[in-house]
Scaffold this motif. Structure first.
Motif, PDB file in Angstrom:
ATOM      1  N   VAL A 118      30.741  41.305  48.760  1.00 46.89           N
ATOM      2  CA  VAL A 118      31.611  41.701  47.644  1.00 46.89           C
ATOM      3  C   VAL A 118      33.076  41.407  47.966  1.00 46.89           C
ATOM      4  CG1 VAL A 118      32.454  43.655  46.289  1.00 46.89           C
ATOM      5  CG2 VAL A 118      30.013  43.469  46.811  1.00 46.89           C
ATOM      6  N   VAL A 119      33.525  41.747  49.174  1.00 45.20           N
ATOM      7  CA  VAL A 119      34.931  41.520  49.531  1.00 45.20           C
ATOM      8  C   VAL A 119      35.246  40.033  49.542  1.00 45.20           C
ATOM      9  CG1 VAL A 119      36.672  41.847  51.327  1.00 45.20           C
ATOM     10  CG2 VAL A 119      35.051  43.676  50.823  1.00 45.20           C
ATOM     11  N   ASP A 120      34.306  39.204  49.995  1.00 43.74           N
ATOM     12  CA  ASP A 120      34.524  37.759  49.978  1.00 43.74           C
ATOM     13  C   ASP A 120      34.573  37.223  48.550  1.00 43.74           C
ATOM     14  OD1 ASP A 120      34.577  37.624  52.752  1.00 43.74           O
ATOM     15  OD2 ASP A 120      32.397  37.430  52.889  1.00 43.74           O
ATOM     16  N   ARG A 121      33.792  37.828  47.668  1.00 44.99           N
ATOM     17  CA  ARG A 121      33.855  37.418  46.258  1.00 44.99           C
ATOM     18  C   ARG A 121      35.213  37.772  45.669  1.00 44.99           C
ATOM     19  NH1 ARG A 121      28.427  39.511  45.784  1.00 44.99           N
ATOM     20  NH2 ARG A 121      28.974  41.126  44.274  1.00 44.99           N
TER      21      ARG A 121
ATOM     22  N   ASP B 260      42.291  50.882  51.250  1.00 45.10           N
ATOM     23  CA  ASP B 260      42.318  50.499  52.658  1.00 45.10           C
ATOM     24  C   ASP B 260      41.842  49.061  52.857  1.00 45.10           C
ATOM     25  OD1 ASP B 260      43.271  52.973  53.462  1.00 45.10           O
ATOM     26  OD2 ASP B 260      41.261  53.817  53.701  1.00 45.10           O
ATOM     27  N   ILE B 261      40.799  48.682  52.120  1.00 42.68           N
ATOM     28  CA  ILE B 261      40.279  47.320  52.249  1.00 42.68           C
ATOM     29  C   ILE B 261      41.310  46.301  51.774  1.00 42.68           C
ATOM     30  CG2 ILE B 261      38.531  45.724  51.362  1.00 42.68           C
ATOM     31  CD1 ILE B 261      36.560  48.028  51.349  1.00 42.68           C
ATOM     32  N   ARG B 262      42.005  46.644  50.686  1.00 46.44           N
ATOM     33  CA  ARG B 262      43.010  45.720  50.169  1.00 46.44           C
ATOM     34  C   ARG B 262      44.136  45.507  51.179  1.00 46.44           C
ATOM     35  NH1 ARG B 262      47.584  44.428  48.341  1.00 46.44           N
ATOM     36  NH2 ARG B 262      47.912  43.293  46.385  1.00 46.44           N
ATOM     37  N   ALA B 263      44.593  46.606  51.789  1.00 41.51           N
ATOM     38  CA  ALA B 263      45.660  46.491  52.782  1.00 41.51           C
ATOM     39  C   ALA B 263      45.225  45.622  53.961  1.00 41.51           C
ATOM     40  CB  ALA B 263      46.069  47.886  53.266  1.00 41.51           C
ATOM     41  N   GLU B 264      43.975  45.820  54.392  1.00 39.62           N
ATOM     42  CA  GLU B 264      43.428  45.028  55.490  1.00 39.62           C
ATOM     43  C   GLU B 264      43.330  43.553  55.104  1.00 39.62           C
ATOM     44  OE1 GLU B 264      41.853  44.964  59.458  1.00 39.62           O
ATOM     45  OE2 GLU B 264      42.599  46.677  58.311  1.00 39.62           O
ATOM     46  N   LEU B 265      42.841  43.308  53.881  1.00 38.72           N
ATOM     47  CA  LEU B 265      42.716  41.930  53.407  1.00 38.72           C
ATOM     48  C   LEU B 265      44.072  41.251  53.324  1.00 38.72           C
ATOM     49  CD1 LEU B 265      40.108  41.855  50.480  1.00 38.72           C
ATOM     50  CD2 LEU B 265      40.029  40.589  52.623  1.00 38.72           C
ATOM     51  N   ALA B 266      45.042  41.934  52.754  1.00 41.86           N
ATOM     52  CA  ALA B 266      46.381  41.355  52.603  1.00 41.86           C
ATOM     53  C   ALA B 266      46.965  40.976  53.967  1.00 41.86           C
ATOM     54  CB  ALA B 266      47.298  42.325  51.869  1.00 41.86           C
ATOM     55  N   ALA B 267      46.758  41.849  54.938  1.00 42.92           N
ATOM     56  CA  ALA B 267      47.282  41.567  56.283  1.00 42.92           C
ATOM     57  C   ALA B 267      46.578  40.355  56.882  1.00 42.92           C
ATOM     58  CB  ALA B 267      47.106  42.793  57.172  1.00 42.92           C
TER      59      ALA B 267
ATOM     60  N   SER C 130      44.181  35.293  59.627  1.00 40.82           N
ATOM     61  CA  SER C 130      43.062  35.726  60.463  1.00 40.82           C
ATOM     62  C   SER C 130      41.805  36.051  59.657  1.00 40.82           C
ATOM     63  CB  SER C 130      43.464  36.954  61.283  1.00 40.82           C
ATOM     64  OG  SER C 130      43.776  38.056  60.433  1.00 40.82           O
ATOM     65  N   TYR C 131      41.877  35.951  58.332  1.00 37.98           N
ATOM     66  CA  TYR C 131      40.712  36.260  57.491  1.00 37.98           C
ATOM     67  C   TYR C 131      39.599  35.248  57.743  1.00 37.98           C
ATOM     68  CZ  TYR C 131      37.793  36.223  53.305  1.00 37.98           C
ATOM     69  OH  TYR C 131      36.734  36.208  52.446  1.00 37.98           O
ATOM     70  N   ARG C 132      38.373  35.736  57.898  1.00 36.71           N
ATOM     71  CA  ARG C 132      37.198  34.885  58.055  1.00 36.71           C
ATOM     72  C   ARG C 132      36.119  35.358  57.084  1.00 36.71           C
ATOM     73  NH1 ARG C 132      40.606  33.004  60.647  1.00 36.71           N
ATOM     74  NH2 ARG C 132      40.551  31.953  62.687  1.00 36.71           N
ATOM     75  N   PRO C 133      35.655  34.482  56.206  1.00 34.60           N
ATOM     76  CA  PRO C 133      34.588  34.885  55.271  1.00 34.60           C
ATOM     77  C   PRO C 133      33.311  35.234  56.024  1.00 34.60           C
ATOM     78  CG  PRO C 133      35.603  32.802  54.610  1.00 34.60           C
ATOM     79  CD  PRO C 133      36.090  33.097  55.995  1.00 34.60           C
ATOM     80  N   GLY C 134      32.558  36.184  55.469  1.00 34.59           N
ATOM     81  CA  GLY C 134      31.264  36.520  56.043  1.00 34.59           C
ATOM     82  C   GLY C 134      30.216  35.492  55.655  1.00 34.59           C
ATOM     83  N   THR C 135      28.970  35.724  56.043  1.00 34.18           N
ATOM     84  CA  THR C 135      27.889  34.823  55.684  1.00 34.18           C
ATOM     85  C   THR C 135      27.533  34.963  54.200  1.00 34.18           C
ATOM     86  OG1 THR C 135      26.311  36.505  56.410  1.00 34.18           O
ATOM     87  CG2 THR C 135      26.894  34.782  58.003  1.00 34.18           C
ATOM     88  N   ILE C 136      26.760  34.014  53.716  1.00 34.43           N
ATOM     89  CA  ILE C 136      26.359  33.972  52.310  1.00 34.43           C
ATOM     90  C   ILE C 136      24.847  34.083  52.221  1.00 34.43           C
ATOM     91  CG2 ILE C 136      26.304  32.564  50.214  1.00 34.43           C
ATOM     92  CD1 ILE C 136      28.925  31.286  51.137  1.00 34.43           C
ATOM     93  N   ARG C 137      24.372  34.988  51.387  1.00 34.09           N
ATOM     94  CA  ARG C 137      22.920  35.176  51.231  1.00 34.09           C
ATOM     95  C   ARG C 137      22.368  34.174  50.229  1.00 34.09           C
ATOM     96  NH1 ARG C 137      19.814  38.984  48.045  1.00 34.09           N
ATOM     97  NH2 ARG C 137      21.742  40.000  47.376  1.00 34.09           N
ATOM     98  N   ARG C 138      21.396  33.365  50.651  1.00 25.51           N
ATOM     99  CA  ARG C 138      20.787  32.364  49.773  1.00 25.51           C
ATOM    100  C   ARG C 138      19.604  32.971  49.028  1.00 25.51           C
ATOM    101  NH1 ARG C 138      20.054  26.754  49.803  1.00 25.51           N
ATOM    102  NH2 ARG C 138      22.250  26.732  50.397  1.00 25.51           N
TER     103      ARG C 138
END
Length: 467
Positions: free
Chosen positions: A111-114, A72-79, A85-93
């Motif tokens: 993880v998904v952003d990686r 499901d995540i892959r399908a969402e990402l591909a779309a 419309s993809y926007r990366p999340g924040t990054i933990r320092r």
């Protein structure tokens, strides 16, 4: 499906030649770096990220959670990637100590952003890797610290025995986004992919104290894409060094240039500082940069020394590497260790095997130090065994069972008020807890591992083949 949506929503809130290497730059700008190619690599990218077993990012979604809902995540990402419309999340320092002092900031994306970063890397790397300079060794397939050291060693053997050691101050935090994107654009990278990389570069950072800050410069270390992007940036430096006919070795942001005299080194240092600070908009750390003899400098953990008589070059350990290794051994064999000897050996051996895998490349001059280190490690382990045996009565009885004469065991254990550390080096303890005692329990010997290091075995085989 709910888990997938929740995850998405949370995410949103080779040895080089001695002479200066010949150019390998491909002048063609044709590329297949497209968003469609990135989408095709998502499954492979997830497998690579999962294999690394990294920590969760700010959204706290771990690899197991993403794997459970991957379809499901892959399908969402591909779309999202296909329509932009993809926007990366924040990054933990996360701050970790640096070998030379201070702290290095690592960025841990979700993880998904990686996965998306890894997919972009899989598309870009085959296009850029063949064009990188032969003197660049960091974060490249088939290259390593050892190949970089081998090239530097060759320069010294050829008489270039002064080094211009340049330290780039906080390189990964100072990369100019516009210059980086311009270099990617010059190679014909797909416009949608450029926009995606720009969004990744500007992803907001969550500091250790929870404050969220903007990221207007730099390539956060910790993501799969940052090593490749750093090489794209510094390839411009490599080409400038090549244009000047200089002999150099670069491993990521560690740069050394080899010249024949101190005067030539001072000229090179001054001109390169101007180039780096005016053209590349980077900053050179003057306090850590120098023109010096190689044996006085720390080079990727090693110290290179050229014999003035026969011209041979020794590869030795730098003082910094020795200090770090001692500190690590001390941490792994603490005097208050509460576990068993087997447990201690498990973690200690894992470290020693990895350490000698890197630094076993040293030449024969390191053997004496390795032998002494083996002895020091055994002494620390003897102290742990004595602590585990607790009472002096038990220690004496255990020593007798291990073959120490009865009178000697009782006398040595009870004489004076010796601490366990002082007792660990007495002859009675060394006879009872012999070297073989620890070898039989699997303790790794650095000196013995050095003898069978892959580089040394390959060199011996080559010598025999040449007859």
């Amino acid at each position: 499906r709910k888990g997938a949506v929740a995850a998405v929503d949370a995410r949103r809130r080779e040895p080089a030649a001695r002479a200066a290497p010949k150019p390998r730059h491909n002048t063609e700008t044709v590329t297949t770096a497209t968003m469609a190619a990135v989408i095709e690599q998502l499954d492979r990218a997830f497998q690579n990220v999962a294999a690394n077993q990294g920590a969760p990012g700010p959204d706290r979604q771990d690899i197991a959670t993403v794997r459970a809902h991957w379809d499901d995540i892959r399908a969402e990402l591909a779309a999202e990637l296909s329509v932009g419309s993809y926007r990366p999340g924040t990054i933990r320092r996360v701050n970790i100590p640096k070998a030379g002092g201070g702290q290095r900031g690592l960025g841990i994306p979700n993880v998904v952003d990686r996965v998306v970063q890894e997919a972009v890397r899989l598309v870009l790397q085959p296009l850029y890797e063949p064009t990188f300079h032969a003197s660049s060794h960091g974060f490249r397939p088939g290259r390593s610290i050892q190949t970089a050291t081998e090239q530097a060693k060759g320069y010294l053997e050829d008489g270039y025995d002064w080094v211009v050691d340049l330290d780039l101050d906080s390189f990964f935090d100072r990369v100019n986004h516009q210059r980086l994107l311009a270099r990617l654009d010059a190679r014909g990278t797909d416009r949608d992919l450029l926009v995606l990389i720009g969004r990744m570069l500007k992803a907001r950072i969550v500091l250790p104290d929870g404050v969220v800050v903007r990221n207007d410069d730099g390539v956060p270390q910790g993501g799969p894409l940052s090593p490749l992007l750093s090489n794209v940036v510094l390839d411009e430096l490599d080409r400038e060094l090549e244009r000047r006919g200089l002999r150099f070795v670069r491993y990521a942001d560690d740069l050394t240039v080899y010249v024949r005299s101190e005067r030539a080194g001072q000229r090179v240092m001054a001109s390169l500082v101007r180039f780096l600070e005016s053209r590349l908009r980077l900053k050179v750390n003057a306090s850590k940069s120098a023109v010096a003899r190689p044996e006085t400098r720390h080079f990727l953990g090693f110290r290179l020394r050229r014999d003035p008589l026969d011209g041979s070059v020794e590869v030795l350990l730098s003082p910094r590497t020795i200090r770090r290794q001692k500190d690590q051994v001390r941490e792994l064999t603490p005097r208050n260790f509460g576990g068993s000897l087997t447990a201690c050996l498990g973690t200690l051996n894992a470290y020693l095997v990895g350490w000698i895998g890197v630094f076993g490349y040293c030449t024969a001059g390191v053997v004496y130090w390795l032998t002494r280190t083996d002895a020091h490690i055994r002494r620390r382990l003897r102290a742990l065994v004595l602590k585990d045996w607790k009472s002096k009565r038990t220690i004496a009885r255990k020593l007798i069972a291990l073959g120490v004469q009865r009178k000697t065991a009782w006398r040595r254990v009870y004489e004076g008020r010796k601490s366990l550390w002082a007792l660990s080096i007495t002859s009675a303890i060394e006879r009872g807890l012999r070297n073989a005692y620890f070898a039989e329990r699997g303790l790794v010997s650095l000196a013995q591992r050095w003898l069978v290091h892959p580089h040394r075995v390959a060199s011996a085989q080559l010598t025999l083949a040449l007859g």
